[in-house]
Scaffold this motif. Sequence first.
Motif, PDB file in Angstrom:
ATOM      1  N   GLN A 359       0.814  -1.211   0.000  1.00  0.00           N
ATOM      2  CA  GLN A 359       0.000   0.000   0.000  1.00  0.00           C
ATOM      3  C   GLN A 359       0.848   1.262   0.000  1.00  0.00           C
ATOM      4  O   GLN A 359       0.494   2.266  -0.628  1.00  0.00           O
ATOM      5  N   VAL A 360       2.003   1.208   0.644  1.00  0.00           N
ATOM      6  CA  VAL A 360       2.766   2.425   0.856  1.00  0.00           C
ATOM      7  C   VAL A 360       3.919   2.610  -0.130  1.00  0.00           C
ATOM      8  O   VAL A 360       4.380   3.732  -0.340  1.00  0.00           O
ATOM      9  N   ARG A 361       4.376   1.524  -0.739  1.00  0.00           N
ATOM     10  CA  ARG A 361       5.572   1.629  -1.582  1.00  0.00           C
ATOM     11  C   ARG A 361       5.427   2.664  -2.710  1.00  0.00           C
ATOM     12  O   ARG A 361       6.373   3.439  -2.954  1.00  0.00           O
ATOM     13  N   PRO A 362       4.303   2.763  -3.447  1.00  0.00           N
ATOM     14  CA  PRO A 362       4.211   3.771  -4.519  1.00  0.00           C
ATOM     15  C   PRO A 362       4.277   5.210  -4.020  1.00  0.00           C
ATOM     16  O   PRO A 362       4.508   6.134  -4.810  1.00  0.00           O
ATOM     17  N   LEU A 363       4.072   5.425  -2.709  1.00  0.00           N
ATOM     18  CA  LEU A 363       4.050   6.779  -2.162  1.00  0.00           C
ATOM     19  C   LEU A 363       5.427   7.254  -1.713  1.00  0.00           C
ATOM     20  O   LEU A 363       5.574   8.401  -1.275  1.00  0.00           O
ATOM     21  N   LEU A 364       6.416   6.401  -1.796  1.00  0.00           N
ATOM     22  CA  LEU A 364       7.750   6.779  -1.314  1.00  0.00           C
ATOM     23  C   LEU A 364       8.445   7.655  -2.345  1.00  0.00           C
ATOM     24  O   LEU A 364       8.518   7.305  -3.528  1.00  0.00           O
ATOM     25  N   PRO A 365       8.981   8.807  -1.923  1.00  0.00           N
ATOM     26  CA  PRO A 365       9.690   9.693  -2.858  1.00  0.00           C
ATOM     27  C   PRO A 365      10.950   9.022  -3.394  1.00  0.00           C
ATOM     28  O   PRO A 365      11.490   8.092  -2.796  1.00  0.00           O
ATOM     29  N   GLY A 366      11.432   9.536  -4.501  1.00  0.00           N
ATOM     30  CA  GLY A 366      12.677   9.025  -5.060  1.00  0.00           C
ATOM     31  C   GLY A 366      13.876   9.853  -4.673  1.00  0.00           C
ATOM     32  O   GLY A 366      14.966   9.632  -5.185  1.00  0.00           O
ATOM     33  N   THR A 367      13.683  10.804  -3.774  1.00  0.00           N
ATOM     34  CA  THR A 367      14.759  11.715  -3.404  1.00  0.00           C
ATOM     35  C   THR A 367      15.058  11.585  -1.917  1.00  0.00           C
ATOM     36  O   THR A 367      14.137  11.523  -1.095  1.00  0.00           O
ATOM     37  N   PRO A 368      16.327  11.560  -1.542  1.00  0.00           N
ATOM     38  CA  PRO A 368      16.666  11.425  -0.122  1.00  0.00           C
ATOM     39  C   PRO A 368      16.427  12.693   0.679  1.00  0.00           C
ATOM     40  O   PRO A 368      16.497  12.676   1.899  1.00  0.00           O
ATOM     41  N   GLU A 369      16.156  13.816  -0.017  1.00  0.00           N
ATOM     42  CA  GLU A 369      15.931  15.075   0.711  1.00  0.00           C
ATOM     43  C   GLU A 369      14.600  15.078   1.458  1.00  0.00           C
ATOM     44  O   GLU A 369      14.392  15.906   2.339  1.00  0.00           O
ATOM     45  N   CYS A 370      13.703  14.168   1.100  1.00  0.00           N
ATOM     46  CA  CYS A 370      12.404  14.093   1.764  1.00  0.00           C
ATOM     47  C   CYS A 370      12.447  13.036   2.871  1.00  0.00           C
ATOM     48  O   CYS A 370      13.190  12.059   2.789  1.00  0.00           O
ATOM     49  N   LEU A 371      11.648  13.262   3.897  1.00  0.00           N
ATOM     50  CA  LEU A 371      11.512  12.299   4.989  1.00  0.00           C
ATOM     51  C   LEU A 371      10.090  11.769   5.005  1.00  0.00           C
ATOM     52  O   LEU A 371       9.128  12.539   4.954  1.00  0.00           O
TER      53      LEU A 371
END
Length: 911
Positions: A359-371
């Motif tokens: 459920q959550v994997r598609p919502l993860l950003p591709g940038t490390p600057e986000c938490l």
Amino acid sequence: MVEFRLLGEIEAQQGGQLVDLGHARQRCVLVTLLVEADQVVQVDQLLDRVWGERPPTRARDSLYSYLSRLRQILPDVDIVRRSGGYVLSVDPDLVDLHRFRRLAAEARDTGDVRLFDQALALWRGEPFAGLDTPWLADVRETLNRERLAAELDRNDLELSVDRIPQLTARAAEFPLDERLAGQLMLALHQSGRQSGALAVYDETRRALAAQLGIDPSPELTRTRQQILTNSATPAARFELPRDVTQFTGRTTELRYLLTNADGVAAIDGMAGIGKTALAVRLAHQLAPQYPDGQLFLDLHAYTPGSAPLSPAAALDKVLRAIGVSAIPDDVDERATLWRSRLAGRRMLIVLDNVADTAQVRPLLPGTPECLVLITSRQRLAGLDDARVLSLDVLPPRDAKELFGRIIGEERQIAEPGAVEEVLRLCGYLPLAIRLAAARLRHRSRWMVAHLAGRLRDQRQLAELHAEDRSVATAFSLSYEHLDSPHQRLFRLLGLIPGPDFDVHAAAALGDISLPEADRLLEGLLDVHLLQQPSPGRYRMHDLLRAYAAQLAKDTSALGQLYDYYLHAASVAMDLIAPQERHRRATVPSSDTPIPTLTRYEEAAAWLESERTNLLAVRDGRFTSLLSAILWRFLYIRGHHDEALTLHTRAVSAARESGERVLEGQALCNLGMCLERLGRYTEAVEHHEQALRIFRETGARQLEGHALNSIGVAHSWFSRRQKAMSYYRQAAEIGRETGTGVLEVFALDNLGIELAGLGDHEAAIHHYKRALAIARDELPYLQGHALDNLGRTFTQLERYDEAREYLTQALEIARKWSNRTFEIEVLNSLGEAARGASDPAEALALHQEALQLSEETGLRSELARAYNGLGQAHHDLGDENAARAQWEKALALYKELGVPEADDVRKILDIE
């Protein structure tokens, strides 16, 4: 401690009560000193600030009178004269004006919106409301400007459409403030009201021209142009929920997350554990580090009446939140768009109430600057590189603080014991504590003890609710997400009698294989319906157990569990006391495999880990059999209070079922337990009842053990000849039936009585006969003969030989984990050390015996340890310490009703 409030009407509060500060002039004196807290204010300055340029003739006298009255009504506040003026000493944080300034300064330094909110929340109206002097008017205007500056600085950090009403009101109050106008324009633009934003610009331009004759600044003009061309950077969204005002504890967890705040962090735990509260608190603390916005999205995995959000629906929500209006239909395209829009931005995203990794994997950003902060009842093992934190219940201290914050410190302090019981019955679960406290807060006439009684009366779940929230509802959502096999085992586990269990017990209860039980237990563990306090052991939170037990309608599965427990306990006791099989009840094998038990250590470890479960069973037949199986283990490990309870129940159960031999065994076991607790008269009565039963039923070996036990009880009263007659009968039965263990005990006990009569040679002869039999047949019983030999050689003042025998006895006691015997040998060694003129060693040995005696409740040896400590202190020259120990020994010996009391009386010279 007095708290002062100046940002509104003048108030002083002490102990929760408002203090009457007197009339306006007197309050004005106080305000002047508080504004200049810890600074000297000259008398002339005070006069000017309180009365203005023309003070009355007797103004000084009035001032001194006001100061005197203020000292009387504020006795805890220091108002002292110094260097031609007066100074009021106070902690700046006790004055809201100074606290506001400190918080605002810290907020600017750290960029923490939360600190600005705390500072601004201190304002209750116009400063010094109700007071009016020229000086106060100037200070009031300065403070109002400081307040506006703090609001504007806060808006620079977090600007949302929710602040439009406040910004509009402020803009009307300060029509020439271009910074304020720009913030209002951006907020209106963010809400989609472009025309309203442009209207604010026009109004500001006209006001500047009319009143100052100038045009708007380049910054404000640039903002207007960006709004016109829709090229303004989308305003950041700041959508974190309000922080929990009564958030308590979690210091270690916050520290861990704060020091690892990058990428993805997942917080998991059972329902009501406080996952969301922790995530929100953390998000507020980290918010200044993510200036491009903070989003909060509930994915509704466990929301009553709501289906979990699909990844597509969740992506639609977050894309619209960052200003995207054209949303693709394909979920993969939405995920790609989401990641591209976050590229190069520093945003904090809270994904709450997540069902699983998919459920959550598609919502993860591709940038490390986000938490990304995630909360879930499920362990999200599929999240690569995520830092995972599993929450446990609150420590008792934090639980108490949370409870007190809600019900008030006064109510908590008034009933400390009841508060502790309520917290224990709530299982230290934050949701349960909040709901229980809410019940009290809205029922002012309830005592905390009343709530504790209602919770204790098997109604925990019924009591723990408030409006639309309840512990039972939270649990039911977790349960409903399980498949049928997991649901069935969850219900059955609510029937487990003790606090924890292993896979074998679960398999027996569920009548399933060990691999299947292991799979289901791990599944329940992953969704936090079980806990794992140690490898291989599982437990349920107390409230979850109550919920599961309510769901378990069929209790027939308990029979399978009880059969397993009895079979495994019997196998374990065969390893611990193999020569006493004849004294244990025979039970059939269990269908469920038992753990690997091939060595003494394994058997003792299993019995210790399952002891609480075994003793918690209330089935009558089980209790009778367990008493006849487990008695020796409880005896040698010093669990005398637990043994007393078990054997007492076993006597009643055996009588009800008419099983005479089991009744006799339970009586005999109860008698031995009473001996160790110093209740010798009762012990004799129980042993004699058991003896009659064994003679009636022809249980010859058990008859011999009963005779031996009766002799021991008489021995405590120094009835030596009577005791010896019982021992001789017991020894004869031992030889007749080939029961070596019985003969060894009888010979040992005969030796003790002979030594007491002064016939040491005969005593030594009996001990060595017992030792020879034990060495050939019963190696674990050698210790008793060795201990008796050591005591006898101590009496003969042959201390080296005594210590040699006793050291061997101690090794055997510790090898076989016989705590009761270990205490006896430690005291014997202490007495030998004293005889050998080594009082320091004696002191250490008796102290160790004392500690173990206190842990096990072995009162006779506790008295012996006190007596030995008295002798050691006396030999070391500390008569006060010696007398104190002897007095404790005497008190115990008197309670036990044994002759040793007379010996101690003589030492203390007491008639």
